[in-house]
Design a protein around this motif. Structure first.
Motif, PDB file in Angstrom:
ATOM      1  N   LEU A   1      16.410  57.058  10.572  1.00  0.00           N
ATOM      2  CA  LEU A   1      16.218  55.977   9.599  1.00  0.00           C
ATOM      3  C   LEU A   1      17.508  55.186   9.399  1.00  0.00           C
ATOM      4  O   LEU A   1      17.489  53.959   9.318  1.00  0.00           O
ATOM      5  N   THR A   2      18.617  55.885   9.331  1.00  0.00           N
ATOM      6  CA  THR A   2      19.909  55.212   9.187  1.00  0.00           C
ATOM      7  C   THR A   2      20.182  54.332  10.397  1.00  0.00           C
ATOM      8  O   THR A   2      20.612  53.181  10.256  1.00  0.00           O
ATOM      9  N   ARG A   3      19.913  54.860  11.586  1.00  0.00           N
ATOM     10  CA  ARG A   3      20.128  54.071  12.809  1.00  0.00           C
ATOM     11  C   ARG A   3      19.231  52.845  12.851  1.00  0.00           C
ATOM     12  O   ARG A   3      19.586  51.822  13.419  1.00  0.00           O
ATOM     13  N   LEU A   4      18.051  52.935  12.241  1.00  0.00           N
ATOM     14  CA  LEU A   4      17.160  51.771  12.176  1.00  0.00           C
ATOM     15  C   LEU A   4      17.664  50.736  11.165  1.00  0.00           C
ATOM     16  O   LEU A   4      17.236  49.595  11.180  1.00  0.00           O
ATOM     17  N   GLY A   5      18.561  51.164  10.272  1.00  0.00           N
ATOM     18  CA  GLY A   5      19.102  50.263   9.260  1.00  0.00           C
ATOM     19  C   GLY A   5      18.529  50.467   7.872  1.00  0.00           C
ATOM     20  O   GLY A   5      18.812  49.691   6.954  1.00  0.00           O
ATOM     21  N   ALA A   6      17.740  51.516   7.676  1.00  0.00           N
ATOM     22  CA  ALA A   6      17.150  51.780   6.361  1.00  0.00           C
ATOM     23  C   ALA A   6      18.191  52.387   5.433  1.00  0.00           C
ATOM     24  O   ALA A   6      19.067  53.129   5.875  1.00  0.00           O
TER      25      ALA A   6
ATOM     26  N   GLY B   1      -0.200  60.126  18.419  1.00  0.00           N
ATOM     27  CA  GLY B   1      -0.093  60.065  16.970  1.00  0.00           C
ATOM     28  C   GLY B   1      -0.599  58.752  16.415  1.00  0.00           C
ATOM     29  O   GLY B   1      -1.205  57.952  17.132  1.00  0.00           O
ATOM     30  N   TRP B   2      -0.354  58.563  15.138  1.00  0.00           N
ATOM     31  CA  TRP B   2      -0.804  57.354  14.469  1.00  0.00           C
ATOM     32  C   TRP B   2       0.237  56.934  13.437  1.00  0.00           C
ATOM     33  O   TRP B   2       1.104  57.708  13.046  1.00  0.00           O
ATOM     34  N   GLY B   3       0.115  55.709  13.003  1.00  0.00           N
ATOM     35  CA  GLY B   3       1.002  55.207  11.964  1.00  0.00           C
ATOM     36  C   GLY B   3       0.927  53.702  11.905  1.00  0.00           C
ATOM     37  O   GLY B   3       0.172  53.068  12.635  1.00  0.00           O
TER      38      GLY B   3
ATOM     39  N   THR C   1      11.550  57.321  17.064  1.00  0.00           N
ATOM     40  CA  THR C   1      12.413  56.145  16.895  1.00  0.00           C
ATOM     41  C   THR C   1      11.936  55.001  17.781  1.00  0.00           C
ATOM     42  O   THR C   1      11.877  53.853  17.344  1.00  0.00           O
ATOM     43  N   ARG C   2      11.562  55.322  18.992  1.00  0.00           N
ATOM     44  CA  ARG C   2      11.101  54.268  19.914  1.00  0.00           C
ATOM     45  C   ARG C   2       9.823  53.606  19.400  1.00  0.00           C
ATOM     46  O   ARG C   2       9.696  52.382  19.387  1.00  0.00           O
ATOM     47  N   ILE C   3       8.878  54.409  18.921  1.00  0.00           N
ATOM     48  CA  ILE C   3       7.634  53.864  18.384  1.00  0.00           C
ATOM     49  C   ILE C   3       7.924  53.058  17.119  1.00  0.00           C
ATOM     50  O   ILE C   3       7.396  51.959  16.933  1.00  0.00           O
ATOM     51  N   ALA C   4       8.787  53.591  16.254  1.00  0.00           N
ATOM     52  CA  ALA C   4       9.118  52.877  15.019  1.00  0.00           C
ATOM     53  C   ALA C   4       9.753  51.525  15.326  1.00  0.00           C
ATOM     54  O   ALA C   4       9.398  50.513  14.712  1.00  0.00           O
ATOM     55  N   ARG C   5      10.681  51.482  16.269  1.00  0.00           N
ATOM     56  CA  ARG C   5      11.310  50.195  16.626  1.00  0.00           C
ATOM     57  C   ARG C   5      10.266  49.192  17.114  1.00  0.00           C
ATOM     58  O   ARG C   5      10.310  48.013  16.759  1.00  0.00           O
TER      59      ARG C   5
ATOM     60  N   PHE D   1       5.774  51.843   5.741  1.00  0.00           N
ATOM     61  CA  PHE D   1       5.567  52.221   7.133  1.00  0.00           C
ATOM     62  C   PHE D   1       5.513  53.738   7.230  1.00  0.00           C
ATOM     63  O   PHE D   1       6.376  54.435   6.689  1.00  0.00           O
ATOM     64  N   GLY D   2       4.512  54.244   7.905  1.00  0.00           N
ATOM     65  CA  GLY D   2       4.375  55.679   8.125  1.00  0.00           C
ATOM     66  C   GLY D   2       4.178  55.976   9.595  1.00  0.00           C
ATOM     67  O   GLY D   2       3.675  55.135  10.354  1.00  0.00           O
TER      68      GLY D   2
END
Length: 168
Positions: free
Chosen positions: A140-145, A81-83, A107-111, A94-95
């Protein structure tokens, strides 16, 4: 033995590369998948090699203009994928657009990507725009958003979230 077997417990290697390093046909296949389009209200029209070339040109321009942009994501060397980041006015959005078989890596890629934002003094917070069709928002909540409400963007409605990077 597969390096990801239960005995070794080695997680897959996630790497980020420039979109221009990916075979355009891979991106065409990815962006033509109806499961991807289901959650992308701004995705209109068919993707072909010319569409990918323009897409990559635009995303590379973000790197040139802003010093940060979008990557292609690889899992053990395979495109999944991409982002990345795109400056929207004074905000960094961030996308993340993954192939259906890689949704579990989000989630792993986002972190990993958000570590870039936390290390960049220009980015006091990151925003996320998700279509209302996205119901599973726990990551998103777990990331803190935190949710900011609905906004209209390019004629579509999105749910907007904000994540503080600790830089503000």
């Amino acid at each position: 033995m597969d390096r990801h077997s239960e005995q070794t417990q080695v997680p897959p290697e996630i790497t980020f590369v420039r979109l221009s390093e990916i075979d355009p046909h891979e991106i065409v296949r990815h962006m033509s998948d109806p499961r991807v389009a289901e959650h992308m209200p701004l995705l209109t029209g068919a993707w072909d090699k010319a569409t990918v070339a323009e897409f990559v040109r635009q995303k590379d321009a973000c790197w040139t203009r802003d010093g940060l942009g979008h990557w292609a994501f690889l899992c053990d060397g395979r495109y999944v994928g991409w982002g990345g980041f795109q400056k929207e006015g004074a905000e960094w959005d961030f996308g993340l657009v993954l192939r259906p078989g890689a949704f579990g890596l989000g989630t792993r890629i986002a972190r990993q990507a958000l570590a870039f934002a936390r290390a960049d003094p220009r980015i006091p917070f990151v925003t996320f725009l998700l279509p209302p069709t996205r119901k599973a928002l726990g990551a998103l909540t777990r990331l803190g958003a935190r949710p900011l409400g609905e906004i209209a963007y390019e004629g579509a409605v999105f749910l907007k979230f904000r994540l503080e990077t600790g830089r503000g």
